[in-house]
Design an enzyme around this catalytic site. Structure first.
Site, PDB file in Angstrom:
ATOM      1  N   ARG A   4       0.861  -1.182   0.000  1.00  0.00           N
ATOM      2  CA  ARG A   4       0.000   0.000   0.000  1.00  0.00           C
ATOM      3  C   ARG A   4       0.897   1.231   0.000  1.00  0.00           C
ATOM      4  NH1 ARG A   4      -3.294  -2.678  -1.745  1.00  0.00           N
ATOM      5  NH2 ARG A   4      -5.368  -3.219  -0.970  1.00  0.00           N
TER       6      ARG A   4
ATOM      7  N   ASP B  69       4.536  -0.403  -6.898  1.00  0.00           N
ATOM      8  CA  ASP B  69       3.300  -0.759  -7.614  1.00  0.00           C
ATOM      9  C   ASP B  69       2.124  -0.021  -6.985  1.00  0.00           C
ATOM     10  OD1 ASP B  69       1.849  -2.350  -9.558  1.00  0.00           O
ATOM     11  OD2 ASP B  69       1.067  -3.524  -7.870  1.00  0.00           O
TER      12      ASP B  69
ATOM     13  N   GLU C 141      -2.556   7.387  -5.134  1.00  0.00           N
ATOM     14  CA  GLU C 141      -2.824   6.691  -6.399  1.00  0.00           C
ATOM     15  C   GLU C 141      -4.271   6.793  -6.891  1.00  0.00           C
ATOM     16  OE1 GLU C 141      -1.708   2.615  -5.204  1.00  0.00           O
ATOM     17  OE2 GLU C 141      -3.773   2.033  -5.629  1.00  0.00           O
TER      18      GLU C 141
ATOM     19  N   HIS D 171      -0.458  -0.357  -9.807  1.00  0.00           N
ATOM     20  CA  HIS D 171      -1.225  -1.331  -9.016  1.00  0.00           C
ATOM     21  C   HIS D 171      -1.647  -2.537  -9.860  1.00  0.00           C
ATOM     22  CE1 HIS D 171      -3.541  -1.362  -4.987  1.00  0.00           C
ATOM     23  NE2 HIS D 171      -3.373  -2.602  -5.414  1.00  0.00           N
TER      24      HIS D 171
END
Ligand code: NAI
Length: 327
Positions: free
Chosen positions: A232, A256, A261, A293
């Site tokens: 996260r 990622d 985000e 992600h």
């Protein structure tokens, strides 16, 4: 049942249509929020994803439309006001786990690409540039890897790194006996950080782990460390990380997930002005690799997400206990 899907991407439509046998699925690209909630009119359930906003207002409106179930097609439920769902007697179900291999393997993909610079080599060769200048990497064999969080994903990740011949150190609230038996050594965070060439985060975002990677913890790391985050975004203090990239304290960053985000990931913003200066600064470093992600994004994981979500809906419809219920 008739189910309104929000934040639908083409792959959601493909996988849910493939595995659905008994429900009527209505797909909307729009995220679920106060202005789009009316799209669920005439449905019995909504199917939502990570960035859909299920706050008290939206839940009250869903109840007014007769929605009885919120079927999340993800593991996290931090975007759902559970008190409001309880008040309006709307059940909430989720997909608690799906292919830990998908995320662990993506973390390894980030390590390999950052180390051997395959993304740069690919572009160079396509342009007829066969020079190896600045593409030098290092052997993973014999390096020390620190794993923070050794649950389902962290365990798979440890196994893979062991396979490369790495020394694997771990930090978790609870030691994993299987990993200990395979030679993974559990240490306090302050003892682990200075020893690692690579650090990979696999713990959830909680009040304790928010900004776990901050100026103080970064300063404990080896100069030039490789930091990987597929968990996260808010596990990392972005501004402290940018500073450490500028000084060289962090030598490589593979992410990622990103603190801000929600407004970026999963959208094509290639023709837009991106107002987030931190992500733009991160992407300007030659030793930073950002993916949006996609750790979960494998055929196996999408299959499991669709099947479990549909099973949750089936169980709800037939009055069976909801094994994956949040409330
Ligand atoms: P899990 O629940 O199996 O394992 C989490 C581990 O973290 C547990 O062993 C737990 O004891 C440990 N932990 C909890 N608090 C901690 C703390 N304060 N310090 C150190 N360790 C702590 O979860 P799983 O399935 O392995 O997933 C890990 C994370 O991966 C998820 O929380 C999620 O944020 C992320 N994820 C990312 C995806 C992606 O597409 N990039 C997809 C799925 C999950």
């Amino acid at each position: 049942m008739k189910i309104a899907f929000f934040s639908t991407q083409s792959y959601d439509k493909e996988y849910f249509t493939r595995y659905n046998t008994r429900h009527e699925l209505v797909f909307f690209e729009a995220p679920l929020n106060e202005t789009t909630v009316a799209l669920a009119t005439g449905c019995n359930a909504v199917c939502a994803f990570v960035n859909d906003k299920l706050n008290a207002t939206v839940i009250q409106q869903l109840a007014g439309l007769g929605i009885q179930l919120i079927a999340l097609r993800c593991a996290g439920y931090n975007n759902v006001d559970l008190n409001a769902a309880q008040t309006y007697q709307i059940k909430v179900a989720r997909v608690p786990a799906y292919s830990p291999h998908a995320v662990a393997e993506h973390a390894v993909a980030l390590i390999l690409a950052l180390n051997r610079k395959t993304h740069k080599a690919y572009n160079r060769v396509r342009e007829g540039n066969f020079s190896l200048d600045k593409l030098i990497g290092f052997d993973l064999y014999g390096k020390t890897v620190g794993v923070i969080g050794t649950g389902k994903i962290g365990e798979v990740f440890c196994d893979i790194m062991k396979g490369f011949g790495c020394r694997v150190l771990a930090f978790d609230l609870v030691a994993n006996k299987h990993l200990e038996a395979k030679g993974v050594e559990y240490l306090p965070l302050v003892t682990l950080l200075p020893q690692c060439d690579i650090i990979s985060l696999h713990c959830p975002l909680t009040e304790q782990t928010r900004h776990l990677i901050n100026t103080d913890t970064i300063n404990l790391m080896k100069q030039g460390v490789m930091l990987i985050n597929t968990s996260r975004g808010a596990l990392i203090d972005t501004k402290a990380t940018i500073h450490a990239l500028k000084t060289g304290q962090i030598g490589y960053l593979g992410i990622d997930v990103y603190e801000q985000e929600e407004k970026l990931f999963f959208y094509n913003l290639s023709e837009e002005i991106i107002p987030d200066d931190d992500i733009m600064r991160l992407m300007s470093f030659p030793n930073v690799l950002v993916t949006s992600h996609q750790g979960f994004f494998t055929d196996e994981a999408l299959t499991q997400i669709a099947q479990t979500t549909l099973l949750n809906i089936d169980d709800f419809e037939s009055g069976k206990p909801l094994v994956n219920k949040v409330i």
